[in-house]
Design a protein around this motif. Structure first.
Motif, PDB file in Angstrom:
ATOM      1  N   UNK A  15       0.789  -1.220   0.000  1.00 59.72           N
ATOM      2  CA  UNK A  15       0.000   0.000   0.000  1.00 59.72           C
ATOM      3  C   UNK A  15       0.824   1.274   0.000  1.00 59.72           C
ATOM      4  N   UNK A  16       2.144   1.161  -0.072  1.00 56.79           N
ATOM      5  CA  UNK A  16       3.021   2.335  -0.081  1.00 56.79           C
ATOM      6  C   UNK A  16       3.626   2.473  -1.475  1.00 56.79           C
ATOM      7  N   UNK A  17       3.566   3.680  -2.017  1.00 51.27           N
ATOM      8  CA  UNK A  17       4.151   3.948  -3.323  1.00 51.27           C
ATOM      9  C   UNK A  17       5.183   5.057  -3.144  1.00 51.27           C
ATOM     10  N   UNK A  18       6.408   4.801  -3.561  1.00 51.58           N
ATOM     11  CA  UNK A  18       7.449   5.820  -3.523  1.00 51.58           C
ATOM     12  C   UNK A  18       8.164   5.840  -4.861  1.00 51.58           C
ATOM     13  N   UNK A  19       8.608   7.027  -5.259  1.00 49.41           N
ATOM     14  CA  UNK A  19       9.389   7.200  -6.491  1.00 49.41           C
ATOM     15  C   UNK A  19       9.905   8.626  -6.512  1.00 49.41           C
ATOM     16  N   UNK A  20      10.905   8.859  -7.328  1.00 48.10           N
ATOM     17  CA  UNK A  20      11.440  10.214  -7.487  1.00 48.10           C
ATOM     18  C   UNK A  20      10.567  11.046  -8.418  1.00 48.10           C
ATOM     19  N   UNK A  29      -0.207   4.559  -7.607  1.00 50.06           N
ATOM     20  CA  UNK A  29      -1.385   4.834  -6.780  1.00 50.06           C
ATOM     21  C   UNK A  29      -2.670   4.504  -7.538  1.00 50.06           C
ATOM     22  N   UNK A  30      -2.738   4.875  -8.796  1.00 50.78           N
ATOM     23  CA  UNK A  30      -3.914   4.587  -9.612  1.00 50.78           C
ATOM     24  C   UNK A  30      -4.136   3.085  -9.737  1.00 50.78           C
ATOM     25  N   UNK A  31      -3.065   2.340  -9.894  1.00 50.63           N
ATOM     26  CA  UNK A  31      -3.185   0.882  -9.986  1.00 50.63           C
ATOM     27  C   UNK A  31      -3.716   0.302  -8.674  1.00 50.63           C
ATOM     28  N   UNK A  32      -3.212   0.796  -7.546  1.00 44.11           N
ATOM     29  CA  UNK A  32      -3.695   0.292  -6.253  1.00 44.11           C
ATOM     30  C   UNK A  32      -5.153   0.675  -6.012  1.00 44.11           C
ATOM     31  N   UNK A  33      -5.542   1.874  -6.406  1.00 47.76           N
ATOM     32  CA  UNK A  33      -6.928   2.301  -6.212  1.00 47.76           C
ATOM     33  C   UNK A  33      -7.903   1.441  -7.014  1.00 47.76           C
ATOM     34  N   UNK A  37      -8.165  -1.543  -2.113  1.00 45.81           N
ATOM     35  CA  UNK A  37      -7.466  -1.662  -0.836  1.00 45.81           C
ATOM     36  C   UNK A  37      -6.151  -2.375  -1.015  1.00 45.81           C
ATOM     37  N   UNK A  38      -5.259  -2.115  -0.087  1.00 43.86           N
ATOM     38  CA  UNK A  38      -4.009  -2.871  -0.031  1.00 43.86           C
ATOM     39  C   UNK A  38      -4.237  -3.991   0.972  1.00 43.86           C
ATOM     40  N   UNK A  39      -4.865  -5.089   0.527  1.00 44.20           N
ATOM     41  CA  UNK A  39      -5.271  -6.165   1.436  1.00 44.20           C
ATOM     42  C   UNK A  39      -4.092  -6.784   2.166  1.00 44.20           C
ATOM     43  N   UNK A  40      -2.914  -6.768   1.540  1.00 39.67           N
ATOM     44  CA  UNK A  40      -1.744  -7.362   2.182  1.00 39.67           C
ATOM     45  C   UNK A  40      -1.326  -6.599   3.435  1.00 39.67           C
TER      46      UNK A  40
END
Length: 66
Positions: A15-20, A29-33, A37-40
């Protein structure tokens, strides 16, 4: 990244997205939405009841008064 580290959250946690690049973050984020939910991230809230355990009937412990 500093906020994640301070909070004790791994940058690769579910559920965490990081990038430069902000566009890369938005894409992740769009893919997770799309999955809602981030069930994991979550542990099950209810443990399975052993088969030998008696079932509880809601309200069965309440006394009825006339």
């Amino acid at each position: 990244m500093d906020a994640l580290q301070t909070a004790g959250i791994a940058p690769d946690a579910p559920g965490v997205v990081t990038a430069d690049d902000p566009a890369t973050v938005l894409e992740g984020l769009t893919e997770m939405l799309a999955h809602h939910r981030a069930w994991d991230r979550f542990t099950p809230a209810v443990r399975p009841r052993p088969r030998s355990a008696p079932r509880h009937t809601p309200g069965a412990d309440r006394r009825r008064t006339p």
